[in-house]
Scaffold this active site. Structure first.
Site, PDB file in Angstrom:
ATOM      1  N   PRO A 258       0.890  -1.151   0.231  1.00  0.00           N
ATOM      2  CA  PRO A 258       0.026   0.036   0.029  1.00  0.00           C
ATOM      3  C   PRO A 258       0.767   1.287   0.109  1.00  0.00           C
ATOM      4  CG  PRO A 258      -0.825  -1.355   1.919  1.00  0.00           C
ATOM      5  CD  PRO A 258       0.542  -2.129   1.043  1.00  0.00           C
TER       6      PRO A 258
ATOM      7  N   GLU B 182      22.530 -10.202   2.695  1.00  0.00           N
ATOM      8  CA  GLU B 182      22.260 -10.113   1.275  1.00  0.00           C
ATOM      9  C   GLU B 182      23.599 -10.015   0.407  1.00  0.00           C
ATOM     10  OE1 GLU B 182      19.201 -10.698   0.296  1.00  0.00           O
ATOM     11  OE2 GLU B 182      18.406 -10.671   2.316  1.00  0.00           O
TER      12      GLU B 182
HETATM   13  N1  LIG Z   1       6.750   7.667  -6.213  1.00  0.00           N
HETATM   14  C1  LIG Z   1       5.938   8.493  -5.718  1.00  0.00           C
HETATM   15  N2  LIG Z   1       6.061   9.817  -6.101  1.00  0.00           N
HETATM   16  C2  LIG Z   1       5.668  10.871  -5.550  1.00  0.00           C
HETATM   17  N3  LIG Z   1       4.748  10.614  -4.705  1.00  0.00           N
HETATM   18  C3  LIG Z   1       4.287   9.174  -4.208  1.00  0.00           C
HETATM   19  C4  LIG Z   1       4.865   8.322  -4.781  1.00  0.00           C
HETATM   20  N4  LIG Z   1       4.530   7.125  -4.343  1.00  0.00           N
HETATM   21  C5  LIG Z   1       3.471   7.524  -3.323  1.00  0.00           C
HETATM   22  N5  LIG Z   1       3.396   8.912  -3.369  1.00  0.00           N
HETATM   23  C6  LIG Z   1       2.347   9.781  -2.758  1.00  0.00           C
HETATM   24  O1  LIG Z   1       1.548   8.725  -2.009  1.00  0.00           O
HETATM   25  C7  LIG Z   1       0.234   8.954  -2.267  1.00  0.00           C
HETATM   26  C8  LIG Z   1      -0.520   7.649  -2.053  1.00  0.00           C
HETATM   27  O2  LIG Z   1      -0.159   6.858  -3.461  1.00  0.00           O
HETATM   28  P1  LIG Z   1      -1.083   6.096  -4.192  1.00  0.00           P
HETATM   29  O3  LIG Z   1      -2.733   6.231  -3.511  1.00  0.00           O
HETATM   30  O4  LIG Z   1      -0.897   6.154  -5.595  1.00  0.00           O
HETATM   31  O5  LIG Z   1      -0.628   4.600  -3.755  1.00  0.00           O
HETATM   32  P2  LIG Z   1      -1.432   3.305  -3.851  1.00  0.00           P
HETATM   33  O6  LIG Z   1      -0.130   2.305  -4.206  1.00  0.00           O
HETATM   34  O7  LIG Z   1      -2.304   3.291  -5.029  1.00  0.00           O
HETATM   35  O8  LIG Z   1      -1.804   2.969  -2.707  1.00  0.00           O
HETATM   36  P3  LIG Z   1      -2.989   1.819  -2.104  1.00  0.00           P
HETATM   37  O9  LIG Z   1      -2.658   0.269  -2.321  1.00  0.00           O
HETATM   38  O10 LIG Z   1      -3.065   2.091  -0.782  1.00  0.00           O
HETATM   39  O11 LIG Z   1      -4.166   2.183  -3.000  1.00  0.00           O
HETATM   40  C9  LIG Z   1       0.352   9.571  -3.574  1.00  0.00           C
HETATM   41  O12 LIG Z   1      -0.879  10.578  -4.114  1.00  0.00           O
HETATM   42  C10 LIG Z   1       1.369  10.428  -3.558  1.00  0.00           C
HETATM   43  O13 LIG Z   1       1.181  11.600  -2.834  1.00  0.00           O
HETATM   44 ZN   LIG Z   2      18.757 -14.932   3.108  1.00  0.00          ZN
END
Ligand SMILES: Nc1ncnc2c1ncn2[C@@H]1O[C@H](COP(=O)(O)OP(=O)(O)OP(=O)(O)O)[C@@H](O)[C@H]1O
Ligand SMILES: [Zn+2]
Length: 594
Positions: free
Chosen positions: A197, A418
């Site tokens: 998540p 690792e």
């Molecule tokens: N690689 C990234 N670059 C910039 N912001 C990020 C990045 N990853 C996450 N975020 C921030 O985290 C917030 C939440 O990410 P998002 O909802 O896309 O995650 P998700 O993987 O879809 O989570 P979930 O599985 O909970 O739905 C984004 O709106 C952003 O603000």
């Molecule tokens: Zn190992």
């Protein structure tokens, strides 16, 4: 965050519906009350009425059920109970003769009675309408939510370079479908994004739509669990119908596992309902033609719970892993979000990134915000390093995965472990090539060395099996080499389990024990026969000794790898190989031949 926005309309509508019911109740109650007030004449006794009549104070009576409604000369209204036997023509004549306006029939209370009877019906109708609105109209009007022009681009997604590269092809397809059609290539249909998540899966899907300049529709799997038979299935059908209408577009289904779990053998009504919903999804995905231009992007934390039918070619046949960011990725993400707040001169995001191993993108975004909140609370002009430190402490306390945020000693241990795996895999020619090594937590593991098989094998040769065993033992061997015999940890549990299973099969199924020969060995009541167990132990011990020897001979390389892992958290295969080559020892050539 993103998830919140994608759901906002549905939630707002639900709130609207509740308001609607409350309003309906209030209106009905109000009406009822008004009628009651209006129709509440005072009860008086017959003797009082009789006196009033004699005194000429009665203007009008209306004969009704069980008595008379009396209007006095003053305009007051009263009700007099009369035995029905008294209410005959002679009595009414007497009343009329004394100058009272006598009416029979339409009762004063009738209007009230009608309203009283109709109001509950009306109320029921209103509630029914509201429900219908919930389940039907609401869906038809505003679901699924569609964003036509998405401002998000890949540059808004920090880190995750590999994921972005893998999705570039989809962008090409959406932008110029002709280039696919020209060569007759099967266009992509479904992409499954797998990762913990908050790693930005929703963000990436948005950016994908933004880059390609197509519409973006987002729903969550949980929106398909409805209480009524057939509703979920119809929602799936409607979703895809809408998507085709908006094509080219990205259809994003978050938490696809709640829609596409493995079909159970369960026969309950809920199970059947669930199965028909999943079937509908499968049918819809099959129904895509290349020209549809709809790309379905699913997001999930894990693939093992998904129904295998979903993963077949033509459905979610592309999988991209979206992992937790390494230190470089974290710094980049911090930079993206810090651009929105004012930073003090002492803030070094690189240091912040170093102190937040195991944080997801969402948590880092949150960290920046918390730091700003702390700064605002104490009236500072900008967020300083101190505010970042406070925010980090607060978040660490709130994080469930606190256990995965390691202290320095633990990180060093994981790095050495690792590095040991990576070193063995690099030195052994028969082992699969190292793809990457990382100390960023992965699933349940604290770190991992990913290896890519050079080719698919149906028959695995003995030398490769041996190499795999040595690589598996490399982690523990490195711990022992660096920290000493008494300092090895429980971190090798998975390696030991892997090695044991493999060695058992070598001995019992594949005839690879010279002592026992090529026979199949059955398990006894619980275990293998003792001599087979000995052979299994010998095989694993040999592998461990080989790994342990490598650690001593290539100690310089081991230390360099561990050091680099601590510094950068993730190394790709080429970087690992280069580091090992740079710290080459004279005995190198002989090892490679082993
Ligand atoms: N690689 C990234 N670059 C910039 N912001 C990020 C990045 N990853 C996450 N975020 C921030 O985290 C917030 C939440 O990410 P998002 O909802 O896309 O995650 P998700 O993987 O879809 O989570 P979930 O599985 O909970 O739905 C984004 O709106 C952003 O603000
Ligand atoms: Zn190992």
């Amino acid at each position: 965050m993103a998830r919140f926005f994608s759901r906002l309309p549905a939630r707002l509508q639900r709130r609207g519906a509740i308001a609607f019911i409350v309003l309906a109740l209030a209106v009905a109650g109000g009406l009822f009350g008004l009628v009651m007030l209006h129709d509440a004449p005072e009860d008086v006794s017959y003797s009082v009425f009789s006196q009033q009549l004699a005194a000429g104070q009665v203007a009008k009576v209306t004969v009704g059920e069980g008595g008379l409604t009396v209007v006095r000369a003053t305009g007051d209204r009263q009700f007099v109970r009369l035995p029905s036997g008294l209410l005959d023509a002679a009595y009414l004549d007497k009343l009329a003769a004394s100058g009272v306006d006598v009416q029979v029939g339409r009762q004063e209370g009738e209007f009230a009675g009608v309203v009283g009877a109709v109001a509950p019906l009306l109320l029921l109708a209103l509630i029914g309408l509201t429900l219908a609105f919930q389940f039907d109209v609401r869906g038809r009007l505003a679901w699924p939510p569609v964003a036509k022009a998405v401002p998000t681009r890949f540059r808004d997604v920090a880190g995750q370079e590999e994921t972005k590269a893998e999705l570039a092809e989809i962008v090409t397809f959406l932008k110029e479908p002709e280039s696919f059609a020209r060569v007759g290539a099967r266009p992509p249909r479904g992409v499954l994004m797998v990762g913990p998540p908050g790693t930005g899966k929703t963000l990436i899907a948005r950016a994908l739509a933004g880059e390609a300049g197509v519409a973006f529709m987002a729903v969550a799997g949980s929106e398909f669990s409805a209480a009524f038979v057939g509703v979920s299935k119809n929602r799936v059908a409607r979703l895809f119908k809408e998507a085709r209408k908006r094509a080219p577009c990205i259809l994003f289904i978050d938490e696809i596992d709640s829609l596409g779990k493995k079909r159970g053998a369960g026969g309950s009504a809920a199970d059947r309902e669930y199965d028909t919903t999943l079937n509908q999804l499968l049918v819809e995905m099959d129904g895509f033609q290349g020209s549809d231009g709809v790309i379905v992007v699913g997001a999930t934390n894990r693939t093992d719970v998904l129904d295998p039918a979903l993963l077949r070619p033509g459905r979610f046949d592309r999988h991209v892993h979206v992992g937790l960011p390494d230190v470089g990725g974290r710094e980049a993400i911090l930079r993206v979000h810090a651009a929105r707040v004012k930073l003090g001169p002492d803030v070094d995001l690189r240091t912040v990134a170093k102190g937040t191993p195991g944080f997801s993108g969402a948590e880092l975004a949150n960290l920046v915000n918390e730091a700003a909140v702390h700064a605002a609370r104490v009236g500072a002009d900008a967020a300083t390093m101190e505010h970042f430190e406070q925010a980090r402490t607060k978040l660490l306390i709130g994080l469930e995965r606190r256990s995965l945020v390691l202290d320095d000693d633990e990180r060093r241990l994981v790095a050495v472990h690792e590095a040991g795996h990576a070193l063995c895999a690099t030195l052994l020619a028969a082992a699969d090539r190292v793809h990457s090594a990382t100390i960023v937590p992965h699933g349940g593991a604290l770190g991992m060395v990913m290896r890519l098989p050079e080719k698919d094998r149906l028959c695995v040769p003995l030398d490769k099996l041996r190499a795999d065993l040595v690589v598996a033992m490399g982690g523990r061997a490195a711990e022992e080499a660096v920290f000493g015999k008494d300092k090895v940890t429980t971190g090798a549990a998975a390696d030991i389990s892997f090695a044991s299973d493999l060695a058992v099969r070598m001995v019992s199924e594949w005839g690879m024990s010279p002592r026992l020969g090529m026979i199949k060995i059955e398990k006894g009541d619980r275990d293998l026969p003792l001599e087979a167990q000995d052979e299994v132990r010998n095989i694993v011990d040999d592998a461990y000794r080989a790994a342990r020897a490598m650690m001593d001979e290539r100690r310089v390389a081991l230390d360099r790898l561990a050091e680099e892992l601590l510094r950068r958290e993730t190394l790709n295969g080429d970087e690992v190989r280069q580091l090992v080559a740079e710290s080459a020892a004279p005995a190198d050539a002989s090892l490679r031949a082993a």
